[in-house]
Write a protein that holds these residues in place. Sequence first.
Motif, mmCIF file in Angstrom:
data_model
loop_
_atom_site.group_PDB
_atom_site.id
_atom_site.type_symbol
_atom_site.label_atom_id
_atom_site.label_comp_id
_atom_site.label_asym_id
_atom_site.label_seq_id
_atom_site.Cartn_x
_atom_site.Cartn_y
_atom_site.Cartn_z
ATOM 1 N N SER A 146 47.233 44.404 44.492
ATOM 2 C CA SER A 146 47.800 43.199 43.649
ATOM 3 C C SER A 146 48.650 42.376 44.814
ATOM 4 O O SER A 146 49.892 41.797 44.230
ATOM 5 N N VAL A 147 48.271 41.887 45.937
ATOM 6 C CA VAL A 147 48.930 41.400 46.991
ATOM 7 C C VAL A 147 48.060 40.507 47.643
ATOM 8 O O VAL A 147 46.850 41.095 48.032
ATOM 9 N N GLU A 148 48.510 39.293 48.141
ATOM 10 C CA GLU A 148 47.774 38.332 49.049
ATOM 11 C C GLU A 148 48.569 38.711 50.391
ATOM 12 O O GLU A 148 49.587 38.520 50.624
ATOM 13 N N PRO A 149 47.517 38.949 51.496
ATOM 14 C CA PRO A 149 48.207 38.950 53.051
ATOM 15 C C PRO A 149 48.673 37.667 53.511
ATOM 16 O O PRO A 149 48.096 36.741 53.111
ATOM 17 N N GLU A 150 49.529 37.815 54.208
ATOM 18 C CA GLU A 150 49.853 36.657 55.211
ATOM 19 C C GLU A 150 48.910 36.271 56.095
ATOM 20 O O GLU A 150 48.564 34.987 56.178
ATOM 21 N N ARG A 151 48.038 37.368 56.774
ATOM 22 C CA ARG A 151 47.080 37.024 57.621
ATOM 23 C C ARG A 151 46.355 38.052 57.562
ATOM 24 O O ARG A 151 46.743 39.343 57.280
ATOM 25 N N ILE A 152 44.713 37.811 57.983
ATOM 26 C CA ILE A 152 43.888 39.166 57.844
ATOM 27 C C ILE A 152 42.785 38.965 58.820
ATOM 28 O O ILE A 152 42.593 37.732 59.243
ATOM 29 N N GLN A 153 42.236 39.903 59.708
ATOM 30 C CA GLN A 153 41.413 39.726 60.798
ATOM 31 C C GLN A 153 40.448 40.936 60.619
ATOM 32 O O GLN A 153 40.773 42.004 60.213
ATOM 33 N N VAL A 154 39.292 40.792 61.240
ATOM 34 C CA VAL A 154 38.285 42.030 61.075
ATOM 35 C C VAL A 154 38.473 42.485 62.860
ATOM 36 O O VAL A 154 38.486 42.278 63.502
ATOM 37 N N GLU A 155 38.543 44.172 62.551
ATOM 38 C CA GLU A 155 38.944 44.659 63.917
ATOM 39 C C GLU A 155 37.514 45.085 64.499
ATOM 40 O O GLU A 155 37.607 45.337 65.769
ATOM 41 N N ALA A 171 45.390 43.699 57.774
ATOM 42 C CA ALA A 171 46.086 42.851 57.048
ATOM 43 C C ALA A 171 47.716 42.832 57.253
ATOM 44 O O ALA A 171 47.984 44.121 57.272
ATOM 45 N N TRP A 172 48.331 41.812 57.429
ATOM 46 C CA TRP A 172 49.867 41.579 57.329
ATOM 47 C C TRP A 172 50.491 41.157 56.279
ATOM 48 O O TRP A 172 50.030 40.015 55.884
#
Length: 219
Positions: A146-155, A171-172
Amino acid sequence: MPYPPGILARGPWPLDRVSSHWSGTTYEPSPEHSAAADRVIQELRDRGSPAHDGVAARLVGFTAEDGDLRLELEEMRWALRLIGDSVGALSVLCVVRDHEGRWLAGRRAPWVASWAGVWALGAGGAVDAGERPELALGRELQEEWSVEPERIQVEALLATPGNMAMLIGQAWLAPGAQVTRDPEHDAHAWWPADPESWPEEAHPQLRRMATLLVTESPA
């Protein structure tokens, strides 16, 4: 698929540099695999799991070039991902870091279909039919925590020893972000930023993966 176990492609890629194409075909398993999937679903029902069968993604192929990752997918029966040979089922795993670099870990509830009673990182699961895998990372994070990340990328894209494909994302969270675990987890903790300082319950595979992300991902 099948591919030898290990990293198939290494990013990182921003979400807009990952794309997928659904072939419109449906994977036809062998009678042996179908029977094995039937048994797994019945075993889950016998122990009170609310898990249900459905349609998910199977990795058919991929290309990683010019800063882009492209996935070729087809539909397959969801339960096939739970058998010993997962026939190329595609899953996602979104590891989660807070603003101090700590890792979100959750202990899987006893009734879940995979990793029952085991500590896992972040959020993960199957890619739904027709879904964009890179967006499934954020969906799983929202559903499980139940949280939205500040940023996310595929590793990375990798193949597991059980013949499953897995898209790994990171995700951060913003400072002050709060997580709320779903019923699939019965406990959670924030593990230290340095994987070498993790508690004993941390699976060695998780420690190795986190070490790879720490040493190779940009800040």
